[in-house]
Design an enzyme around this catalytic site. Structure first.
Site, PDB file in Angstrom:
ATOM      1  N   TYR A  43       0.793  -1.229   0.000  1.00  0.00           N
ATOM      2  CA  TYR A  43       0.000   0.000   0.000  1.00  0.00           C
ATOM      3  C   TYR A  43       0.829   1.283   0.000  1.00  0.00           C
ATOM      4  O   TYR A  43       0.478   2.245  -0.713  1.00  0.00           O
ATOM      5  CB  TYR A  43      -1.003  -0.021   1.155  1.00  0.00           C
ATOM      6  CG  TYR A  43      -2.210  -0.870   0.826  1.00  0.00           C
ATOM      7  CD1 TYR A  43      -3.301  -0.331   0.153  1.00  0.00           C
ATOM      8  CD2 TYR A  43      -2.251  -2.224   1.145  1.00  0.00           C
ATOM      9  CE1 TYR A  43      -4.400  -1.109  -0.174  1.00  0.00           C
ATOM     10  CE2 TYR A  43      -3.340  -3.012   0.813  1.00  0.00           C
ATOM     11  CZ  TYR A  43      -4.408  -2.454   0.159  1.00  0.00           C
ATOM     12  OH  TYR A  43      -5.488  -3.226  -0.191  1.00  0.00           O
ATOM     13  N   GLU A  90      -8.767  -6.698   4.606  1.00  0.00           N
ATOM     14  CA  GLU A  90      -8.034  -7.861   4.078  1.00  0.00           C
ATOM     15  C   GLU A  90      -7.407  -8.682   5.201  1.00  0.00           C
ATOM     16  O   GLU A  90      -7.329  -9.912   5.102  1.00  0.00           O
ATOM     17  CB  GLU A  90      -6.983  -7.374   3.078  1.00  0.00           C
ATOM     18  CG  GLU A  90      -7.623  -6.890   1.785  1.00  0.00           C
ATOM     19  CD  GLU A  90      -6.771  -5.906   0.993  1.00  0.00           C
ATOM     20  OE1 GLU A  90      -5.534  -5.893   1.196  1.00  0.00           O
ATOM     21  OE2 GLU A  90      -7.339  -5.160   0.169  1.00  0.00           O
TER      22      GLU A  90
END
Length: 409
Positions: free
Chosen positions: A102, A144
């Site tokens: 990310y 997630e």
């Protein structure tokens, strides 16, 4: 899922992000296209994760642009985009996206904003988006994390990739072949929900990076096997041949081994619903429909089912004999076939396309659960048919590996 959304962003930051909504709506596609260029230039190893075919088609850029736009639009109430987050998170889990990815994405997304927007992306705008991205990324990471933990806690579940052996390979039509898979390690493996998919990780000789492709599981859960039914994508005027589908068809045989991720996906059959079930598919879109059909006759043998499949003709129509067998065995299953270009020997119920008039003539009511899958144009037409039929939004379910707006708008 129990993901909570707390932005913690100050009002000034949120105001700046919201002020970018019009320009994101106008130029989001440019930004995300530039983002992927920068991402692969700066981190070429990520080509092992991202589908390069979708990159060439622009599908990935459009999907990301829609997500960024939605996040900006709902920055005051990010819980509004949780359904979208969860759908994407299922795909991320299937591709084994990790938290460390990310920051890389965030850095290159901000660089793309600067490149495309120029002076409009001043220090205040980039600073606000840096803060906002941190919050948005946190929502994905937390979602997630729960999914990965759920996979670990499931009997036989796993994270990353696991080797499965091909115990059978069956040609279903001229272009679709089924692969029956069992784990190499002979350990337990989890059942799944009808409609879910797995990711194949293909390491192909001569290819500079791994190729990941998602394929729906095409049999009922709990049969002691995974089955995927893959269409061989041949080269067309505007598209090259499918790298992975041709590899599977020509190189992976019975006794071979493939690496796959655990089942994922939120396009799943509601097995608590007892109303009529309408399954509509076009081409290889029948794969999740077959899983839902096979599962329903096992779990709800008295449930009314309308199974409608569209194909060019019988040569490319997979599993037609199995569907016919089911319809003959179960009085509550009504199967219909639509061929666009039938041969003289073909048996079918309608020539041409699934249009509104014909579809509504074979269905008893719009009070039913509708599921559909197929090529983009087919799905757009089915969505429009169901909206015209006044089917409630909650009863319209579809699987599309791309931005939903391509179907609904």
């Amino acid at each position: 899922m129990t993901t909570q959304v707390t932005t913690g962003l100050d009002q000034q930051t949120r105001d700046i992000v919201k002020a970018t909504v019009p320009i994101l709506q106008e130029r989001g596609g440019e930004i995300t296209k530039r983002f992927y260029q920068l991402l692969f230039e700066n981190h070429p190893e990520l080509k092992n994760i991202f589908n390069q075919t979708n990159q060439r088609k622009g599908d990935q850029s459009k999907a990301l642009a829609n997500t960024v736009y939605a996040a900006a639009l709902h920055i005051d109430q990010l819980e509004e985009i949780l359904p979208q987050v969860k759908q994407i998170a299922h795909k991320h889990k299937s591709l084994n996206i990790k938290p460390e990815h990310y920051p890389i994405v965030g850095e290159n997304l901000l660089l793309a904003m600067k490149d495309v927007l120029g002076d409009a992306a001043n220090e205040d705008v980039i600073g606000a988006w840096e803060k906002a991205y941190g919050v948005i990324a946190g929502v994905f990471i937390d979602t997630e994390k729960e999914m990965y933990q759920e996979a670990i806690d499931t009997v036989g579940g796993w994270v990353d990739y696991r080797d499965f052996k091909v115990v059978d390979k069956v040609a279903e039509s001229d272009v679709i072949t089924s692969f029956y898979l069992e784990p190499v390690d002979d350990n337990p493996f989890p059942i799944y929900q009808p409609g879910q998919y797995i990711t194949i990780k293909a390491e192909i000789d001569g290819e500079p990076h791994s190729h990941l492709r998602q394929y729906s599981l095409s049999c009922a859960p709990g049969e002691g096997i995974y089955r995927i039914s893959v269409k061989r994508e041949d080269a067309l005027a505007d598209n090259p041949a499918g790298i992975v589908s041709n590899y599977l068809h020509s190189k992976v045989n019975k006794g071979g081994v493939v690496s796959i991720s655990a089942p994922s996906g939120d396009f799943t059959l509601n097995q608590n619903d007892t109303r009529p079930l309408v399954l509509i598919s076009g081409g290889v879109g029948l794969t999740p429909m077959m899983s839902m059909l096979e599962s329903t006759i096992k779990q709800q043998p008295e449930r009314e089912i309308y199974y409608i499949h569209a194909a060019q003709n019988s040569n490319v129509h997979a599993m037609k004999d199995r569907v016919k067998e089911i319809a003959e065995q179960y009085n509550h299953v009504h199967a219909y076939t639509v061929y666009d270009n039938p041969s003289d020997e073909d048996n079918y119920d309608k020539k041409g396309y699934i249009d509104y008039e014909w579809l509504t003539s074979i269905l008893p009511s719009n009070d039913a659960a509708f599921y559909f899958c197929g090529p983009k144009g087919f799905m757009r037409a089915m969505y429009q048919n169901l909206k015209k039929y006044d089917v409630a939004d909650r009863d319209i379910n579809f699987e599309f590996f791309g931005p939903a707006a391509a179907i609904t708008e």
